[in-house]
Design an enzyme around this catalytic site. Sequence first.
Site, PDB file in Angstrom:
ATOM      1  N   ASP A 165       0.810  -1.915   0.028  1.00 29.95           N
ATOM      2  CA  ASP A 165      -0.489   0.044  -0.270  1.00 29.95           C
ATOM      3  C   ASP A 165       0.499   1.248   0.265  1.00 29.95           C
ATOM      4  OD1 ASP A 165      -1.928  -1.893   0.617  1.00 29.95           O
ATOM      5  OD2 ASP A 165      -1.724  -1.616   2.526  1.00 29.95           O
ATOM      6  N   GLU A 191     -11.153  -0.330  -3.839  1.00 27.23           N
ATOM      7  CA  GLU A 191     -10.324   0.199  -2.834  1.00 27.23           C
ATOM      8  C   GLU A 191      -9.210   1.014  -2.961  1.00 27.23           C
ATOM      9  OE1 GLU A 191      -9.678  -3.054  -0.475  1.00 27.23           O
ATOM     10  OE2 GLU A 191      -8.178  -4.239  -0.879  1.00 27.23           O
TER      11      GLU A 191
END
Length: 304
Positions: free
Chosen positions: A27, A197
């Site tokens: 991420d 997401e």
Amino acid sequence: MAKHEKRTDGKHAQLAPNPIVPGWYADPEARIFEGRYWIYPTYSAPYDEQTFFDAFYSEDLAKWTKVERILDIDRIPWAKRALWAPSPIERNGRYYLYFCANDIQSDDEYGGIGVAVADKPEGPFRDAIGKPLIDRFHHGAQPIDPHVFIDDDGTAYLYYGGWGRCNVVKLKEDMISLGRFEDGSTYAEITPDQYVEGPCMVKRKGLYYFMWAEGGWGGPDYSVAYACASSPLGPFDRVGKILEQDPDVATGAGHHGFIQAGEEEWYIVYHRRPLTETDRNHRVLCLDVMEFSEDGRILPVKMT
């Protein structure tokens, strides 16, 4: 090239080989702070072990230096587990780090998106408000995966959301409280088709490129797609994928950030899973060139 110069010759830097740093990370969000390239990732581990953030910086995109524990869960009074998806920004000489914690599954649980603050890019960061900034499911979006973006007019936006829904909020000048849109609302839903997401916003030549992750983060089909709009609020109509698995290189490529090192020198920083790994938390940080076509489309990224 001097540290504060932007390259204008269209050439690209000599990058570190992928993965660019050792260890399990995911991420990543990337920024340029104080003339250095910075990457802020998730420490990729089971949620009960995912309790701190490290960061990495580089002068040249080739050699990366780790700064350990820029934010630790002990400095977040409301967080209990599962820190991930940090997103940093600088404003008025201070550094703000948005993150999610506790992996809440309903409004009956406590957690969500928080904000920390520091005087330097390397921290140490500390919790800024003593509670989550966003702690509820608005428009069905799980409060995770924040991405902060300051537009050219100075307006600050925070994009976020899991469970297939994406919202955007305005941040006030203090960067630790929420503003309102012209219609009086606080939360605007902007979910594009097939969004899952990991939102990310890039502005280039007056266009807003909104990107996100598709597929399941633990599997091989995790990927990145994008849309374009003339407004930071959309509407965002999906164009297509720009990053996905390569059976010769790696799987699970997604949840990314970007670096603009020059006028037309762009890089995508993302995580992927090596072909030798089956543990879903075994993800590594990678950096590759991101290019645009003459008509403004993002070209598919070639993983190296």
